[in-house]
Design a protein around this motif. Structure first.
Motif, PDB file in Angstrom:
ATOM      1  N   GLY A 101       0.818  -1.208   0.000  1.00  0.00           N
ATOM      2  CA  GLY A 101       0.000   0.000   0.000  1.00  0.00           C
ATOM      3  C   GLY A 101       0.849   1.254   0.000  1.00  0.00           C
ATOM      4  N   ALA A 102       0.195   2.387  -0.213  1.00  0.00           N
ATOM      5  CA  ALA A 102       0.880   3.671  -0.227  1.00  0.00           C
ATOM      6  C   ALA A 102       0.904   4.252   1.178  1.00  0.00           C
ATOM      7  CB  ALA A 102       0.191   4.613  -1.202  1.00  0.00           C
ATOM      8  N   ASP A 103       1.578   5.366   1.314  1.00  0.00           N
ATOM      9  CA  ASP A 103       1.692   6.032   2.611  1.00  0.00           C
ATOM     10  C   ASP A 103       0.449   6.888   2.816  1.00  0.00           C
ATOM     11  OD1 ASP A 103       2.407   7.205   4.928  1.00  0.00           O
ATOM     12  OD2 ASP A 103       4.277   8.075   4.212  1.00  0.00           O
ATOM     13  N   LEU A 104      -0.416   6.476   3.716  1.00  0.00           N
ATOM     14  CA  LEU A 104      -1.656   7.214   3.951  1.00  0.00           C
ATOM     15  C   LEU A 104      -1.390   8.567   4.583  1.00  0.00           C
ATOM     16  CD1 LEU A 104      -4.021   4.387   5.245  1.00  0.00           C
ATOM     17  CD2 LEU A 104      -3.956   5.429   2.989  1.00  0.00           C
ATOM     18  N   ASP A 105      -0.307   8.685   5.338  1.00  0.00           N
ATOM     19  CA  ASP A 105       0.020   9.978   5.941  1.00  0.00           C
ATOM     20  C   ASP A 105       0.322  11.028   4.880  1.00  0.00           C
ATOM     21  OD1 ASP A 105      -0.322   9.097   8.504  1.00  0.00           O
ATOM     22  OD2 ASP A 105       1.776   8.532   8.786  1.00  0.00           O
ATOM     23  N   VAL A 106       0.911  10.591   3.761  1.00  0.00           N
ATOM     24  CA  VAL A 106       1.224  11.525   2.674  1.00  0.00           C
ATOM     25  C   VAL A 106      -0.050  11.969   1.965  1.00  0.00           C
ATOM     26  CG1 VAL A 106       2.427  11.780   0.470  1.00  0.00           C
ATOM     27  CG2 VAL A 106       3.524  10.570   2.371  1.00  0.00           C
ATOM     28  N   MET A 107      -0.986  11.034   1.734  1.00  0.00           N
ATOM     29  CA  MET A 107      -2.184  11.338   0.952  1.00  0.00           C
ATOM     30  C   MET A 107      -3.297  11.960   1.783  1.00  0.00           C
ATOM     31  SD  MET A 107      -2.350   8.033  -1.571  1.00  0.00           S
ATOM     32  CE  MET A 107      -2.019   6.871  -0.258  1.00  0.00           C
ATOM     33  N   LEU A 108      -3.428  11.541   3.026  1.00  0.00           N
ATOM     34  CA  LEU A 108      -4.521  12.046   3.860  1.00  0.00           C
ATOM     35  C   LEU A 108      -4.060  13.049   4.906  1.00  0.00           C
ATOM     36  CD1 LEU A 108      -6.529   8.755   4.493  1.00  0.00           C
ATOM     37  CD2 LEU A 108      -6.868  10.469   2.722  1.00  0.00           C
ATOM     38  N   GLY A 109      -2.766  13.195   5.060  1.00  0.00           N
ATOM     39  CA  GLY A 109      -2.256  14.105   6.079  1.00  0.00           C
ATOM     40  C   GLY A 109      -2.014  13.376   7.387  1.00  0.00           C
ATOM     41  N   LEU A 132     -18.224  -0.281  -2.461  1.00  0.00           N
ATOM     42  CA  LEU A 132     -18.076  -1.545  -1.743  1.00  0.00           C
ATOM     43  C   LEU A 132     -16.952  -2.381  -2.348  1.00  0.00           C
ATOM     44  CD1 LEU A 132     -21.851  -2.479  -1.258  1.00  0.00           C
ATOM     45  CD2 LEU A 132     -20.356  -1.151   0.247  1.00  0.00           C
ATOM     46  N   VAL A 133     -16.837  -2.344  -3.684  1.00  0.00           N
ATOM     47  CA  VAL A 133     -15.743  -3.071  -4.339  1.00  0.00           C
ATOM     48  C   VAL A 133     -14.400  -2.480  -3.929  1.00  0.00           C
ATOM     49  CG1 VAL A 133     -14.703  -3.639  -6.562  1.00  0.00           C
ATOM     50  CG2 VAL A 133     -17.171  -3.777  -6.288  1.00  0.00           C
ATOM     51  N   ILE A 134     -14.301  -1.165  -3.958  1.00  0.00           N
ATOM     52  CA  ILE A 134     -13.030  -0.526  -3.603  1.00  0.00           C
ATOM     53  C   ILE A 134     -12.711  -0.755  -2.133  1.00  0.00           C
ATOM     54  CG2 ILE A 134     -11.829   1.693  -3.472  1.00  0.00           C
ATOM     55  CD1 ILE A 134     -13.442   2.616  -5.868  1.00  0.00           C
ATOM     56  N   HIS A 135     -13.729  -0.807  -1.283  1.00  0.00           N
ATOM     57  CA  HIS A 135     -13.492  -1.109   0.130  1.00  0.00           C
ATOM     58  C   HIS A 135     -12.842  -2.480   0.280  1.00  0.00           C
ATOM     59  CE1 HIS A 135     -14.882  -3.207   3.823  1.00  0.00           C
ATOM     60  NE2 HIS A 135     -14.414  -2.110   4.407  1.00  0.00           N
ATOM     61  N   SER A 136     -13.337  -3.462  -0.477  1.00  0.00           N
ATOM     62  CA  SER A 136     -12.744  -4.797  -0.413  1.00  0.00           C
ATOM     63  C   SER A 136     -11.309  -4.795  -0.925  1.00  0.00           C
ATOM     64  CB  SER A 136     -13.592  -5.787  -1.228  1.00  0.00           C
ATOM     65  OG  SER A 136     -14.895  -5.881  -0.698  1.00  0.00           O
ATOM     66  N   LEU A 137     -11.050  -4.016  -1.974  1.00  0.00           N
ATOM     67  CA  LEU A 137      -9.685  -3.907  -2.487  1.00  0.00           C
ATOM     68  C   LEU A 137      -8.763  -3.256  -1.463  1.00  0.00           C
ATOM     69  CD1 LEU A 137     -10.423  -2.791  -6.169  1.00  0.00           C
ATOM     70  CD2 LEU A 137      -9.481  -4.999  -5.451  1.00  0.00           C
ATOM     71  N   LEU A 138      -9.264  -2.243  -0.790  1.00  0.00           N
ATOM     72  CA  LEU A 138      -8.452  -1.570   0.226  1.00  0.00           C
ATOM     73  C   LEU A 138      -8.157  -2.504   1.401  1.00  0.00           C
ATOM     74  CD1 LEU A 138     -10.157   1.954   0.300  1.00  0.00           C
ATOM     75  CD2 LEU A 138      -7.859   1.422  -0.526  1.00  0.00           C
ATOM     76  N   CYS A 139      -9.102  -3.359   1.729  1.00  0.00           N
ATOM     77  CA  CYS A 139      -8.886  -4.296   2.838  1.00  0.00           C
ATOM     78  C   CYS A 139      -7.757  -5.273   2.531  1.00  0.00           C
ATOM     79  CB  CYS A 139     -10.165  -5.063   3.129  1.00  0.00           C
ATOM     80  SG  CYS A 139     -11.444  -4.068   3.927  1.00  0.00           S
ATOM     81  N   SER A 215      -7.466   6.384  -5.335  1.00  0.00           N
ATOM     82  CA  SER A 215      -6.161   7.062  -5.285  1.00  0.00           C
ATOM     83  C   SER A 215      -5.347   6.648  -4.072  1.00  0.00           C
ATOM     84  CB  SER A 215      -6.363   8.584  -5.269  1.00  0.00           C
ATOM     85  OG  SER A 215      -6.955   9.006  -4.044  1.00  0.00           O
ATOM     86  N   LEU A 216      -5.997   6.024  -3.069  1.00  0.00           N
ATOM     87  CA  LEU A 216      -5.267   5.586  -1.884  1.00  0.00           C
ATOM     88  C   LEU A 216      -4.320   4.434  -2.179  1.00  0.00           C
ATOM     89  CD1 LEU A 216      -8.085   5.745   0.833  1.00  0.00           C
ATOM     90  CD2 LEU A 216      -6.414   7.488   0.205  1.00  0.00           C
ATOM     91  N   PHE A 217      -4.451   3.821  -3.358  1.00  0.00           N
ATOM     92  CA  PHE A 217      -3.491   2.788  -3.746  1.00  0.00           C
ATOM     93  C   PHE A 217      -2.169   3.394  -4.217  1.00  0.00           C
ATOM     94  CE2 PHE A 217      -7.575   0.554  -4.425  1.00  0.00           C
ATOM     95  CZ  PHE A 217      -7.371  -0.515  -3.567  1.00  0.00           C
ATOM     96  N   GLY A 218      -2.159   4.707  -4.452  1.00  0.00           N
ATOM     97  CA  GLY A 218      -0.922   5.383  -4.838  1.00  0.00           C
ATOM     98  C   GLY A 218      -0.516   5.177  -6.275  1.00  0.00           C
ATOM     99  N   GLN A 219      -1.435   4.809  -7.156  1.00  0.00           N
ATOM    100  CA  GLN A 219      -1.081   4.621  -8.556  1.00  0.00           C
ATOM    101  C   GLN A 219      -0.837   5.960  -9.240  1.00  0.00           C
ATOM    102  OE1 GLN A 219      -4.608   1.965  -9.374  1.00  0.00           O
ATOM    103  NE2 GLN A 219      -3.069   0.824 -10.515  1.00  0.00           N
ATOM    104  N   LYS A 220       0.104   5.981 -10.161  1.00  0.00           N
ATOM    105  CA  LYS A 220       0.444   7.191 -10.906  1.00  0.00           C
ATOM    106  C   LYS A 220       0.222   6.947 -12.387  1.00  0.00           C
ATOM    107  CE  LYS A 220       1.892   9.215  -7.153  1.00  0.00           C
ATOM    108  NZ  LYS A 220       1.139  10.329  -6.532  1.00  0.00           N
ATOM    109  N   TYR A 221      -0.437   7.904 -13.060  1.00  0.00           N
ATOM    110  CA  TYR A 221      -0.703   7.798 -14.488  1.00  0.00           C
ATOM    111  C   TYR A 221      -0.225   9.064 -15.182  1.00  0.00           C
ATOM    112  CZ  TYR A 221      -4.093   4.411 -12.616  1.00  0.00           C
ATOM    113  OH  TYR A 221      -4.693   3.389 -11.935  1.00  0.00           O
ATOM    114  N   ASN A 222       0.045   8.923 -16.492  1.00  0.00           N
ATOM    115  CA  ASN A 222       0.331  10.125 -17.258  1.00  0.00           C
ATOM    116  C   ASN A 222      -0.966  10.856 -17.574  1.00  0.00           C
ATOM    117  OD1 ASN A 222      -0.875   8.949 -19.559  1.00  0.00           O
ATOM    118  ND2 ASN A 222       1.065   8.022 -20.179  1.00  0.00           N
TER     119      ASN A 222
END
Length: 315
Positions: A101-109, A132-139, A215-222
Motif C-alpha cells: 500500500g501507499a503512505d496514507l500519511d502523505v495522501m490524507l495528512g 463496496l468493491v473498492i473497500h474490499s480492495l483496500l482491505c 487514489s489511496l493505492f498510490g497509482q500514478k498515471y500520465n
C-alpha cells in the motif's frame, strides 16, 4: 460752359495722413491673401485614450491567439500527430496495486497517530456498489476498521446491506488499524464522503468518491491515461447507469471496441474505470446483453474476490 472755381482735392496722401484719427486700434487688412492658419489644439478625452489602448491590447492578443492556432493546425496536419492514444497507454508505466500500500500519511495528512476515518453517507435505495468493491480492495492492502450504521432518516435497510462489509472476527484495538471505513445508510440524494469531519467539505457523487478512494493505492498515471480513466468513470455514471437505452447502447459499443485492444478499459491494469463501469452494468441489468468483449471483461472482474463478494449482494 466756363469753369466756376477750383477746389483743392481732399484725397491726397498728405491730407489723409494728417486727418486720420489716432484714437482707435489698427485692424489687419482684410483684402490681403490669408496665410496658412495653425490647426487648433483640441483636448483628447481620457476615456477615448483608454478605449484606444484597450482596443490595441485586444488586437494584440487576438494576433497572438491566431498565431498559436495556426501553429496547432500545422502540427495536427502532420502525419505524426495522427496517432491512437491507446499506443501511449500500452507503454505507460503503470504502478500496480502495491502489496504494502501507499503512505496514507502523505495522501490524507498526518494526524498524530489518530486513526483516519472515511465516513460515507449513502442511500440504501441505490447502493454505491463501486465503493463496496473498492473497500474490499483496500482491505487487501491496509488494516481497515469497517463499520455499518443506519441513520434515523431511513426506516429499514435490507439485511444484506447491513452486512455488506462482512464480519470482522478478529477485532483489534483501534490504534492498530490504518484506516477507518464507516458506511452510514442515510436518506441522501447522492453519496457523500468525508475523511476529516472538521477540515473538509463533503465529496459528493459515487464517481468522485470512487476516484478518491482508488487514489489511496498510490497509482500514478500520465495525463492521457488519467483523462481516459476520468472519461470512462463519467460515462459509466451519467450515460451507462443514468442515461437512455440509446446512450447505453452507444457506451456498450465503445466499451466493446476498447476491450478488443486491451484486457481492461484503460491499459493492462485494473483501474477505477473498470470498477465503476462493472457496477453500472450490474445496476442497469444490461450485463447479460452486453457484447462479447464486454462479457469476457465482466468475467475477468468477477474472478476477483472484491467483485464476486459484491455480486452476492445483488442476489
Amino acid at each position: 460752359m466756363p469753369a466756376m472755381y477750383t477746389v483743392r482735392p481732399l484725397h491726397s496722401a498728405e491730407v489723409l495722413a494728417e486727418h486720420l484719427p489716432s484714437c482707435m486700434y489698427p485692424l489687419p487688412n482684410l483684402h490681403r491673401a490669408p496665410g496658412p492658419a495653425a490647426p487648433p489644439q483640441e483636448e483628447v478625452d481620457p476615456s477615448l485614450q483608454a478605449l484606444e489602448s484597450r482596443q490595441e491590447e485586444i488586437l494584440k492578443r487576438l494576433y497572438e491567439l491566431k498565431s498559436a492556432v495556426d501553429g496547432l493546425s500545422k502540427m495536427i496536419q502532420t502525419p505524426d500527430a495522427d496517432f491512437d492514444v491507446t499506443n501511449i497507454i500500452q507503454t505507460d508505466e503503470f504502478s500496480p496495486l502495491k502489496t504494502n500500500g501507499a503512505d496514507l500519511d502523505v495522501m490524507l495528512g498526518k494526524d498524530y497517530g489518530a486513526l483516519k476515518d472515511v465516513v460515507i453517507n449513502a442511500n440504501p435505495s441505490l447502493p454505491p456498489l463501486s465503493l463496496l468493491v473498492i473497500h474490499s480492495l483496500l482491505c487487501e492492502r491496509y488494516k481497515i476498521l469497517s463499520a455499518v450504521h443506519t441513520h434515523s432518516s431511513v426506516k429499514s435497510v435490507p439485511e444484506n446491506l447491513l452486512k455488506c462489509f462482512g464480519e470482522q472476527t478478529k477485532k483489534q484495538p483501534r490504534h492498530e488499524y490504518q484506516l477507518g471505513f464507516t458506511l452510514i445508510w442515510k436518506d441522501v440524494p447522492k453519496p457523500q464522503m468525508k475523511f476529516s469531519i472538521q477540515t473538509m467539505c463533503p465529496i459528493e457523487g459515487e464517481g468522485n468518491i470512487a476516484r478518491f478512494l482508488f487514489s489511496l493505492f498510490g497509482q500514478k498515471y500520465n495525463a492521457v491515461t488519467a483523462t481516459l480513466i476520468d472519461s470512462w468513470v463519467d460515462t459509466a455514471i451519467f450515460q451507462l447507469r443514468e442515461g437512455s437505452s440509446k446512450e447505453r447502447g452507444a457506451v456498450l459499443r465503445s466499451m466493446n471496441a476498447a476491450l478488443g485492444k486491451s484486457s481492461w478499459l484503460v491499459g493492462n491494469e485494473l483501474t477505477v474505470a473498470d470498477v465503476v463501469a462493472w457496477c453500472a452494468l450490474q445496476q442497469t441489468g444490461t450485463a447479460n446483453t452486453a457484447p462479447a468483449n464486454v462479457q469476457k471483461w465482466m468475467k475477468s472482474c468477477e474472478n476477483l474476490a472484491p467483485f464476486s463478494s459484491v455480486l452476492k449482494l445483488l442476489k
